[in-house]
Design a protein around this motif. Sequence first.
Motif, mmCIF file in Angstrom:
data_model
loop_
_atom_site.group_PDB
_atom_site.id
_atom_site.type_symbol
_atom_site.label_atom_id
_atom_site.label_comp_id
_atom_site.label_asym_id
_atom_site.label_seq_id
_atom_site.Cartn_x
_atom_site.Cartn_y
_atom_site.Cartn_z
ATOM 1 N N GLU A 14 -6.989 -2.459 -1.610
ATOM 2 C CA GLU A 14 -6.796 -3.699 -1.121
ATOM 3 C C GLU A 14 -5.622 -4.174 -0.706
ATOM 4 O OE1 GLU A 14 -7.006 -2.217 -4.200
ATOM 5 O OE2 GLU A 14 -5.119 -3.043 -5.289
ATOM 6 N N GLN A 15 -4.681 -3.365 -0.724
ATOM 7 C CA GLN A 15 -3.182 -3.676 -0.282
ATOM 8 C C GLN A 15 -3.105 -2.844 0.950
ATOM 9 O OE1 GLN A 15 -0.110 -3.181 -3.079
ATOM 10 N NE2 GLN A 15 -1.138 -4.438 -4.533
ATOM 11 N N SER A 16 -4.139 -1.976 1.434
ATOM 12 C CA SER A 16 -3.846 -1.078 2.616
ATOM 13 C C SER A 16 -3.793 -1.775 3.756
ATOM 14 C CB SER A 16 -5.126 -0.099 2.645
ATOM 15 O OG SER A 16 -5.196 0.351 3.868
ATOM 16 N N LYS A 17 -3.191 -1.309 4.885
ATOM 17 C CA LYS A 17 -2.969 -1.819 6.214
ATOM 18 C C LYS A 17 -3.860 -0.822 7.210
ATOM 19 C CE LYS A 17 0.568 -1.653 8.940
ATOM 20 N NZ LYS A 17 1.820 -2.052 9.992
ATOM 21 N N LEU A 37 -13.697 7.259 -3.740
ATOM 22 C CA LEU A 37 -13.491 7.890 -4.908
ATOM 23 C C LEU A 37 -13.047 6.827 -6.200
ATOM 24 C CD1 LEU A 37 -12.491 11.288 -3.962
ATOM 25 C CD2 LEU A 37 -14.618 10.715 -4.937
ATOM 26 N N TYR A 38 -12.034 6.174 -5.772
ATOM 27 C CA TYR A 38 -11.498 5.027 -6.629
ATOM 28 C C TYR A 38 -12.375 4.041 -7.036
ATOM 29 C CZ TYR A 38 -6.750 7.155 -7.040
ATOM 30 O OH TYR A 38 -5.850 7.910 -7.358
#
Length: 201
Positions: A14-17, A37-38
């Motif tokens: 969710e915090q990935s760019k 997977l997460y």
Amino acid sequence: MKRILILFAHPKFEQSKTNKALVCKVINREGVTFHDLYEHYPDFNIDVLREKKLLQQHDIVIWHHPFYWYNCPPLMKQWIDVVLEFGWAYGPDGNALKNKKCLNVITTGGSRELYCSEGNNHYSVNEFLRPFEQTARLCGMEYLPPFAVMGTHGISQPQLQRHAEQYDLLIWSLKTDAGFGALSDCSFLNDTPLLNKKNKL
Ligand SMILES: Cc1cc2nc3c(=O)[nH]c(=O)nc-3n(C[C@H](O)[C@H](O)[C@H](O)COP(=O)(O)O)c2cc1C
């Protein structure tokens, strides 16, 4: 057409760019199964039978993850530990994955120049990925050079878009078995002529 299984592990998606941009580009492509997977196993309780079935339904396996402490995030390692069983994935009768193709798609905070004997990280990305390479080999798979997006902290939006387009092209090339040419001297699939047909970064 070859079927591609993207095994994706990002503990903070969710915090990935960077990975968000890469994933967005390929997630809905025909012949591609995107497996987060997460999302499926937040408690690390992996359904081994289900994972084996998924593997059997695909020709190409991608380990897609950000680089965490020169490795994959822990759930991907857990996946490797519990799914690639003796007698199934390797060992005398362990032929389930034989002749499939396999590769890592990674993103790294460190830039490419830092991953060499003179750089801060001392070793190349390919050296850090040796355990994945040998795991694939032990399972009879053909391990391809990685596709890596590096220096993520300083990456511009146009550069990110270009990387995402290259990833899309990589997926298409794998799916259609387009062939990358000789890979023996190739450290990264990013550098193959096939993925650099148009304007370079
Ligand atoms: C726990 C942790 C460990 C990390 N370890 C490394 C590392 O070993 N090498 C590196 O180049 N970057 C490392 N990074 C940076 C991440 O690889 C980078 O932030 C990520 O690939 C960016 O992708 P994203 O925008 O999808 O999160 C680490 C980041 C975290 C949070």
